[in-house]
Design a protein around this motif. Structure first.
Motif, PDB file in Angstrom:
ATOM      1  N   LEU A 291       0.849  -1.186   0.000  1.00 57.59           N
ATOM      2  CA  LEU A 291       0.000   0.000   0.000  1.00 57.59           C
ATOM      3  C   LEU A 291       0.885   1.236   0.000  1.00 57.59           C
ATOM      4  O   LEU A 291       1.626   1.491   0.964  1.00 57.59           O
ATOM      5  CB  LEU A 291      -0.916   0.014   1.223  1.00 57.59           C
TER       6      LEU A 291
ATOM      7  N   ILE B 129       1.020   5.425  -0.330  1.00 56.18           N
ATOM      8  CA  ILE B 129       0.195   6.612  -0.138  1.00 56.18           C
ATOM      9  C   ILE B 129       0.835   7.754  -0.923  1.00 56.18           C
ATOM     10  O   ILE B 129       2.018   8.058  -0.734  1.00 56.18           O
ATOM     11  CB  ILE B 129       0.068   6.982   1.350  1.00 56.18           C
TER      12      ILE B 129
ATOM     13  N   GLU C 142     -12.068  -1.910   7.547  1.00 58.76           N
ATOM     14  CA  GLU C 142     -11.206  -0.844   7.048  1.00 58.76           C
ATOM     15  C   GLU C 142      -9.853  -0.893   7.754  1.00 58.76           C
ATOM     16  O   GLU C 142      -9.733  -1.405   8.881  1.00 58.76           O
ATOM     17  CB  GLU C 142     -11.845   0.530   7.237  1.00 58.76           C
TER      18      GLU C 142
ATOM     19  N   TYR D 246      -5.321   8.163   7.930  1.00 60.34           N
ATOM     20  CA  TYR D 246      -5.989   7.679   6.726  1.00 60.34           C
ATOM     21  C   TYR D 246      -6.842   6.449   7.051  1.00 60.34           C
ATOM     22  O   TYR D 246      -6.560   5.710   8.008  1.00 60.34           O
ATOM     23  CB  TYR D 246      -4.962   7.276   5.662  1.00 60.34           C
TER      24      TYR D 246
ATOM     25  N   LYS E 160      -8.415   3.111   4.798  1.00 64.35           N
ATOM     26  CA  LYS E 160      -8.549   2.395   3.533  1.00 64.35           C
ATOM     27  C   LYS E 160      -9.713   1.423   3.642  1.00 64.35           C
ATOM     28  O   LYS E 160      -9.771   0.607   4.564  1.00 64.35           O
ATOM     29  CB  LYS E 160      -7.277   1.612   3.196  1.00 64.35           C
TER      30      LYS E 160
ATOM     31  N   ASP F 257     -10.620  -0.588  -1.428  1.00 71.62           N
ATOM     32  CA  ASP F 257      -9.320   0.038  -1.692  1.00 71.62           C
ATOM     33  C   ASP F 257      -9.393   1.546  -1.886  1.00 71.62           C
ATOM     34  O   ASP F 257      -8.452   2.158  -2.409  1.00 71.62           O
ATOM     35  CB  ASP F 257      -8.619  -0.600  -2.897  1.00 71.62           C
ATOM     36  N   GLU F 258     -10.472   2.179  -1.472  1.00 70.95           N
ATOM     37  CA  GLU F 258     -10.525   3.636  -1.475  1.00 70.95           C
ATOM     38  C   GLU F 258      -9.790   4.162  -0.241  1.00 70.95           C
ATOM     39  O   GLU F 258      -9.885   3.577   0.843  1.00 70.95           O
ATOM     40  CB  GLU F 258     -11.970   4.118  -1.460  1.00 70.95           C
ATOM     41  N   LEU F 259      -9.050   5.255  -0.397  1.00 69.05           N
ATOM     42  CA  LEU F 259      -8.280   5.824   0.703  1.00 69.05           C
ATOM     43  C   LEU F 259      -8.838   7.199   1.063  1.00 69.05           C
ATOM     44  O   LEU F 259      -8.915   8.095   0.217  1.00 69.05           O
ATOM     45  CB  LEU F 259      -6.805   5.948   0.306  1.00 69.05           C
TER      46      LEU F 259
END
Length: 510
Positions: free
Chosen positions: A143, A145, A164, A176, A178, A182-184
């Protein structure tokens, strides 16, 4: 020169050598006695063999001299220069650096000579206990960012209730989330790094900020609460002494959960208990500086929940505070005591040998101190519970920079395995950055690795069902303390460092 005269010289030289050896031995004995008296008064007596001569001479003994009130050492170390007026006042109120020496100069010299004479030139290198084998059954996912090239991931946490992953970066000072798709998303801004996510009740979650990652006596930590039911984000505690761990538990079993907090501090700190979650009243405090992590369970099986806690910051130990009822706890009783250079970093309690008694899984590898040298005694240990508050080391796996270990039954075979991370650049054994230890029974564990974990240094770790498929996934966060550490990775050819590595457990997948 006559032969008789030559023999007399030999005899005389022999006497001088014997006298010198006896004097040196006497000096070592005196130095050891003084060290046990003065050093052992604040923490476990540190044996000279724990560090090389040069580290004792150049780093540890000068710090010890400053703590004992020697002005020359305090000036040489410039102990006040990089501290704010507020922190200087705190240290002076605590008398951390006495204005006058608390020990005679001759006696301190004897202590110094003892360590220098008895310490080794170098420490032995760690030897792998067993050759790790590949870990199967997990899919590794990096992952990244956007905007974070050199991650300083201060927290990773799996929120199972919402499927999440929560992430905090110390440099970006951002939190953050996620999602399973997979939306952040970015959460409300924070003033310092988040180090823990604490579920409180359905839809209500707490986030703890540390204030300063580096050792500090300033009270800059805070506790925030996110209430999704009302859509609010509030600070509910402030001015905390470097808080690192908190938990909601109903100590009195009265239906009103209490909040227990570890204030790690540096020279200040404690365990604070906010009864019934009342943050307006003064908390009950236990222990002292260095409170790192705690467990709440009935250790003596009397029906009441006790507090077992790990303390670091010099006086390293695992202690128990027995619940006497009515909000009272017995004085601290030490279960295990460790050397001040041990680098205690984490612990958990589980029954690894299935004998009905809780054992201790202990991690030591913190090397951010005055003795930053590879230590062969860093690693992971299991202390077996022998009953009657007696714990004995029954298993050890050496690992430089051991940061954290957490137990789980990853293969669902009925016994406890555990995973570990290390915060160390092991160029010879890069696969040791993350290991899963599979329980083979009889305190035998098979180490397993995954190649993707060799791409970074890991400081944060969490377990949970991230993808809601009924098995436990593993996440760990990368942390580059400074550019020098990041440049080491670049030299190895690692151009991109993920903020988080996610290991999705495929056990329950078709």
């Amino acid at each position: 020169m006559s032969f008789r005269y030559f023999l007399c010289l030999l005899y005389f030289w022999g006497i001088l050598a014997s006298v010198k050896a006896f004097a040196q031995k006497d000096e070592v004995t005196q130095g050891k006695t003084l060290a046990e008296t003065y050093c052992g008064a604040c923490h476990a007596f540190p044996s000279p063999e724990l560090l090389p001569k040069e580290i004792w001479k150049a780093h540890v003994l000068p710090q010890m001299a400053a703590y004992m009130g020697f002005q020359e050492a305090q000036d040489s170390l410039a102990i006040w220069e990089k501290r704010s007026p507020e922190e200087i006042q705190i240290l002076k109120n605590l008398n951390v650096y006495p204005a006058e020496a608390i020990i005679g100069a001759d006696d301190f010299q004897k202590i110094s000579n003892y360590y220098f004479l008895e310490a080794p030139e170098i420490l032995a290198a760690q030897k792998l206990k067993a050759i790790p084998i590949p870990l199967e059954g997990f899919e590794a996912k990096n992952l990244f960012i956007e905007g974070i090239q050199s991650p300083m991931t201060s927290m990773v946490a799996i929120n199972e209730s919402r499927a999440e992953l929560l992430i905090s970066d110390a440099n970006a000072k951002q939190l953050y989330a996620k999602t399973i798709t997979d939306e952040l998303f970015t959460l409300p801004s924070i003033e310092s790094p988040v180090v823990q996510f604490i579920p409180k009740s359905p839809g209500v979650f707490d986030f703890m900020t540390i204030g300063s990652i580096a050792p500090s006596d300033l009270s800059q930590g805070a506790l925030y609460e996110l209430d999704l039911n009302s859509g609010t984000w509030n600070q509910i505690l402030e001015n905390l002494s470097r808080p690192v761990y908190g938990i909601w538990k109903d100590l009195e079993k009265d239906g009103k959960p209490d909040f227990l907090l570890c204030n790690y501090g540096h020279h200040v700190g404690n365990i604070s208990i906010y009864k019934d979650g009342d943050f307006q009243s003064e908390p009950l405090t236990l222990g002292g500086a260095g409170a790192r992590k705690l467990e709440v369970l009935d250790l003596n099986q009397d029906g009441k929940l006790d507090i077992i806690a790990l303390f670091a910051q010099g006086n390293e130990r695992i202690s128990v505070f027995y619940n006497q009822g009515n909000g009272n706890f017995s004085p601290e009783q030490i279960l295990l005591r460790f050397s001040p250079v041990m680098g205690s970093s984490y612990f958990e309690m589980h029954d690894f040998n299935q004998d009905g008694l809780l054992d201790i899984l202990y991690t030591n590898g913190d090397n951010w101190d005055y003795s930053a040298v590879n230590k062969p005694y860093h690693g992971f240990r299991i202390f077996e519970n022998k009953g009657n508050e007696q714990f004995e080391e029954s298993w050890f796996y050496p690992q430089y920079g051991a940061a954290k270990a957490m137990a789980l039954d990853y293969d669902q075979d009925g016994d406890l395995d555990f995973v570990s991370i290390a915060f160390y650049d092991d160029l010879e054994n890069p696969n040791n950055q993350f290991l899963l230890f599979e329980n083979q029974g009889n305190m035998i564990f098979q180490a397993r690795y995954i190649p993707e974990a060799s791409l970074a240094k890991w400081l944060t770790l969490d377990l949970g069902d991230l993808d809601s498929d009924g098995d436990l996934d593993i996440v760990f966060g990368a942390y580059n303390h400074n550019f020098r550490e990041f440049s080491k990775l670049l030299i190895q050819g690692i151009k991109e460092v993920p903020s988080v590595l996610i290991l999705e457990n495929q056990k329950n997948d078709d």
